[in-house]
Every structure is written in C-alpha cells, then in structure tokens.
Design an enzyme around this catalytic site. Structure first.
Site, short mmCIF file in Angstrom:
data_model
loop_
_atom_site.label_atom_id
_atom_site.label_comp_id
_atom_site.label_asym_id
_atom_site.label_seq_id
_atom_site.Cartn_x
_atom_site.Cartn_y
_atom_site.Cartn_z
N GLY A 31 -34.18 27.50 -4.91
CA GLY A 31 -34.33 28.06 -3.57
C GLY A 31 -35.40 29.14 -3.51
N HIS A 37 -43.42 25.37 -4.33
CA HIS A 37 -42.40 24.31 -4.17
C HIS A 37 -42.87 23.29 -3.12
CE1 HIS A 37 -39.61 27.78 -5.28
NE2 HIS A 37 -39.40 26.91 -6.24
#
Ligand code: PAF
Length: 280
Positions: A31, A37
């Site tokens: 996360g 990402h």
C-alpha cells in the site's frame, strides 16, 4: 475494480478468470501507493488481460515493531489511484485472514538473504518469501512485477520462483525516481522538508561512483562513495557494497563478475532508505 478481502472470495474469482484462459498480471504491494507502483501496474495492464494488485502490510517481514507501526497506511487514496488506472482486482486481506496460525516456514536461500539487508534485517526475506508465495498461490498470476529498487528482494523472489518451479514469470522493472533522483518509496512520505533536500544526494553519489568506478579499484570506489555519504552528518550509512549482481556477494575486482551492482542503505532521520545502481 473488484475488491476481495478473503482468500475464499479471491480463489473463486480467480478460478473464474483462469477458466476463461485470461492472463493475470500481478503487483503485490504493502500500500501507500506511489508512481513507482503505478508504473508497475500500467506495465501489467499492457502485458496481461487482467491486472491484480494486493495491499497487505505483511507483519512477518518487519523485524522492527516501530517500523511496522509507522508504516504508512493510506487505503482510501490507494483505492482511488487503483480505480483511476482501471486496475481490475484488489486483494486486501486482514492479517488474521492471511495468518490464522503462526508461521514456521523456513526458506533456505544460502548466502542470498544473509548479505546486505539480511545482515541488518534478520528474518525479513523469509517473511517476504512466505507472503509472496502465499499471494502467488491465491492470485495465480502469469506475470508478477517487482521494482528493482528492492534489488535483493527481487533476487530472492527470482530464486524462490526458480527453485520451486512456480509457474509465474517474474518481471523486474526499473526504479522510478523523483526528478531530483530520489528513488520512489512509500517511506519517503516520512521525510521532513530538510531531509528531502539531502536524500537525493544518495543517488547522485551512486551515479558519480558509476562514472569513476573502473578507473579505481573496487575498494577505492567503495571508500570514495562512503566518504561522500559521510560528508552529510544527517546520513547514517548502514552499508554501501559493490556486489555481484547474481550472488550479491562482494566483488574484489571488476573482472570477476558478469554483472556488478552497488547497493546502499542509510538512515536519514526516522527513515531508512535503500537504493542501488547497476554498474555494468
Ligand atoms: O516490496 C514490497 O512492497 C513487499 O516486500 C512485498 C513484495 C509486497 C511483500 O510484502
């Protein structure tokens, strides 16, 4: 985007996708998603029919309880970012779903998990291997995408996948950097404004080292880079090592290896930063 919170839900959903012979691209994360990402997810979108992301702050890979407690958790922002790039699946389980019982699995990576990060974070890579294998079993990806910033993690996962003959292709992806060179990391949000000015020096020094490397011996190149880092009183160097890019063992001279990489870990305030650069 389909959000799956239990293993049973995920397995059922994935079985359905697999029955349609669709290729799954997978990006496992903890996360606090950043552009690094997102670049992995975008690449996964291009190369697969379906893209899955997981968000799970894996407690068994943290050897420092404060680091686990302070790890950034930004799930609402993360979901928004994933929806913007049209990610198909988010697997977002709770700890008790993933680890209903204590975990005793032990992987043998030889020297690979004992050097560099392994010296300072005992048990870390075993925890990474346990979760990545579990996630691979649940998501059954055709391809899984990992950033090269965590170079040693990438080598561990490549080795595990080869040793266990897991049917997934590991795709290494280049480190994404801020304009000033700082490697993108979820931990960067914890840097103060002043530390943000110092942090890019790490990569700048690695780039300089690469330029001058072969004019010096390996030992001279390492001690030059160390002295440059030590010029910043705020940077506390944990290690800076020039290593073989496959075995991650220290190299003594430039001719002994087919590939060489310089790896570094430093503390800056409360944040531990790692980075690396392929020399050749
Ligand atoms: O690189 C990470 O974010 C984590 O180590 C990973 C691969 C998601 C496993 O928890």
């Amino acid at each position: 985007m389909k959000i799956l919170k239990t293993i049973a839900q995920a397995e059922q959903y994935i079985d359905d996708i697999k029955s349609q012979s669709k290729a799954i691209g997978f990006v496992p994360t903890m996360g606090a998603l950043h552009s690094g990402h997102i670049s992995l997810l975008k690449r996964a979108t291009i190369e697969n029919d379906v893209v899955a992301c997981s968000i799970f702050v894996n407690p068994i890979q943290f050897n420092n309880p404060d680091d686990l407690k302070n790890y950034p958790r930004t799930i609402d922002d993360d979901i928004q970012k994933l929806e913007e790039i049209e990610c198909d699946i988010l697997f977002y389980p709770e700890v008790k779903e993933v680890y209903p019982e204590p975990v005793f699995d032990k992987y043998n990576f030889g020297q690979l998990d004992k050097v560099l990060e392994g010296k300072f974070r005992p048990g870390h890579f075993n925890g990474v291997a346990v979760i990545v294998r579990k996630l691979f079993e649940i998501i059954q990806p055709d391809r899984a995408y990992f950033g090269m910033k965590d170079y040693q993690q990438l080598r561990i996962i490549q080795t595990m996948t080869e040793n266990l003959e897991l049917p997934v292709q590991i795709i290494p992806c280049p480190t994404l950097r801020e304009k000033n060179g700082l490697a993108m990391s979820s931990r960067n949000v914890r840097l103060t404004a002043k530390e943000r000015l110092i942090a890019p020096s790490i990569y700048r020094i690695l780039v300089e080292l690469k330029k001058k490397a072969t004019a010096l011996s390996v030992a001279e190149a390492e001690s030059w880079a160390l002295s440059q880092l030590n010029n910043f009183k705020e940077l506390k160097v944990e290690y800076l090592e020039i290593v073989d890019s496959k075995t991650l063992l220290p190299v003594k001279d430039w001719k002994g290896s087919d590939g060489v990489v310089v790896c570094v870990a430093v503390h800056l305030g409360y944040v531990r930063l790692i980075d690396n650069l392929i020399i050749f």
